[in-house]
Design a protein around this motif. Structure first.
Motif, mmCIF file in Angstrom:
data_model
loop_
_atom_site.group_PDB
_atom_site.id
_atom_site.type_symbol
_atom_site.label_atom_id
_atom_site.label_comp_id
_atom_site.label_asym_id
_atom_site.label_seq_id
_atom_site.Cartn_x
_atom_site.Cartn_y
_atom_site.Cartn_z
ATOM 1 N N PRO A 109 0.835 -1.217 0.000
ATOM 2 C CA PRO A 109 0.000 0.000 0.000
ATOM 3 C C PRO A 109 0.861 1.256 0.000
ATOM 4 C CG PRO A 109 -0.755 -1.577 1.654
ATOM 5 C CD PRO A 109 0.566 -2.080 1.164
ATOM 6 N N GLY A 161 -7.863 0.571 1.101
ATOM 7 C CA GLY A 161 -8.009 1.359 2.313
ATOM 8 C C GLY A 161 -7.819 0.498 3.534
ATOM 9 N N GLY A 162 -7.901 1.138 4.694
ATOM 10 C CA GLY A 162 -7.748 0.428 5.956
ATOM 11 C C GLY A 162 -8.520 1.117 7.064
ATOM 12 N N TYR A 165 -6.898 -3.888 13.259
ATOM 13 C CA TYR A 165 -6.754 -3.070 12.060
ATOM 14 C C TYR A 165 -6.806 -3.974 10.832
ATOM 15 C CZ TYR A 165 -4.667 -0.056 8.501
ATOM 16 O OH TYR A 165 -4.432 0.664 7.358
ATOM 17 N N GLU A 208 -6.812 -3.977 6.446
ATOM 18 C CA GLU A 208 -6.574 -3.221 5.225
ATOM 19 C C GLU A 208 -6.615 -4.160 4.033
ATOM 20 O OE1 GLU A 208 -2.719 -1.424 5.598
ATOM 21 O OE2 GLU A 208 -1.659 -3.229 4.948
ATOM 22 N N ASN A 265 0.959 -8.829 6.330
ATOM 23 C CA ASN A 265 0.458 -8.610 4.971
ATOM 24 C C ASN A 265 0.624 -9.848 4.102
ATOM 25 O OD1 ASN A 265 1.690 -5.478 5.542
ATOM 26 N ND2 ASN A 265 -0.373 -5.653 4.737
#
Length: 321
Positions: free
Chosen positions: A54, A80-81, A91, A93, A146
């Motif tokens: 990102p 987005g996140g 969190y 994303e 990720n």
């Protein structure tokens, strides 16, 4: 999301698709010129890291071949996140990216040379899961895990035309429906500051992030192999405040100012001819939170972008939910 335009004097872009020719070792007829198979295999995977990590600066990007003026790379990323809640500070994303590669390369039989155009598309999905650790009022440290998956594949219609024009080139037939799949794992750590002044309607957002992603090819045409270890460090700042007494949809109409900077490290360094990108932008935000709709805020921002050997512009549209 957005659209962008760039000019750059880079060296590798025209040839990244050559990685797909690792097994095409021609013994006669036309052969590709000035190709380092292993370097090019890794370059095409490194290029995908711009979509897998990102990054506001490279989320909308088009690079032109300075010699021909024909587009070589075009990228668009939507994503987005958000943090689920203050009581469950998970969190999340995610992003989806599309890239278009339009390289030209040279084939020769020793006496004659030909410019061979190809059209390739790339799709990438990226996701992340993290946790917010509050370190001070409005400040959090956010580690993120990720993952990504992508595929590059030929435009079969244009590929078929190329094959028809260059039937005398050995082992060109595999370009029709050629593909390469790439998977990736990595992580990031983010320092985030979010300040909301509900009385004056002012917001400040600051994010400092380091991201790492290992990308590895997992198969495709002729078992092409390639990998990339890519790193990106970036900073992002945004200020939002009411534009005087103007109101729309029952809420203040706000202006937006933002800036960002990204420094590219690892294997993607210099693949597109630059090591960093920076942006400055301004725009407006419409607040629709008084209505029963999913979108609470909509922002339209114009940005000027620059880096070593690169200048350009973009227009971005963002929504808050």
């Amino acid at each position: 999301m957005g659209i962008g335009y760039f000019r750059s004097s880079f060296k590798k872009c025209y040839y990244i698709v050559f990685a797909l020719l690792l097994s095409a070792k021609a013994q006669g007829a036309f052969q590709l010129r000035d190709v380092n198979p292993q370097e090019l295999a890794n370059s095409i995977v490194a290029l995908m890291s711009f979509s897998a990590i990102p990054d506001l600066a490279s989320s909308s990007l088009a690079v032109n071949n300075a010699q021909t003026g024909n587009p070589a790379i075009a990228m668009t990323q939507f994503g987005g996140g958000f943090t689920v809640s203050s009581t469950a500070p998970v969190y999340l994303e995610g992003a989806a990216a599309y890239s278009r590669y339009d390289p030209k390369f040279i084939a020769t039989d020793g006496t004659e040379t030909r410019s061979v155009p190809l059209k390739w598309n790339s799709g990438t999905l990226q996701g992340g899961v993290g946790w917010d650790f509050e370190i001070y009022k409005d400040w959090v440290i956010r580690p993120i895990f990720n993952f990504s998956f992508g595929m590059i594949f030929s435009d079969t219609e244009i590929g078929a035309a190329v094959i028809a024009d260059y039937k005398d080139m050995e082992n060109i037939d595999f370009l029709d429906n050629g593909n390469l799949t790439v998977g990736g794992l990595g992580g990031a750590v983010m320092l985030a500051y979010e300040f909301h002044d509900d009385v004056r309607g002012r917001d400040v957002d600051l994010q400092i992030r380091y991201s790492y992603m290992h990308l590895q090819s997992m198969g495709g045409s002729r078992s092409v192999s390639g990998y990339s270890d890519s790193e990106t460090a970036n900073i992002y700042y945004r200020w939002r405040a009411p534009l005087g007494e103007w109101r729309m949809l029952g809420e203040p109409f706000r202006y937006v100012l933002e800036t960002s900077g990204s420094h590219y490290m690892g294997d993607q360094t210099g693949v597109l001819g630059f090591h960093y990108l920076a942006t400055v932008g301004a725009g407006f935000e419409l607040d629709s939170s008084d209505y029963n709709v999913w979108v609470t805020r909509t922002r339209l921002v114009g940005r000027y972008m620059f880096g070593d050997n690169v200048t350009g512009w973009s227009v971005g549209l963002a929504c808050s939910f």
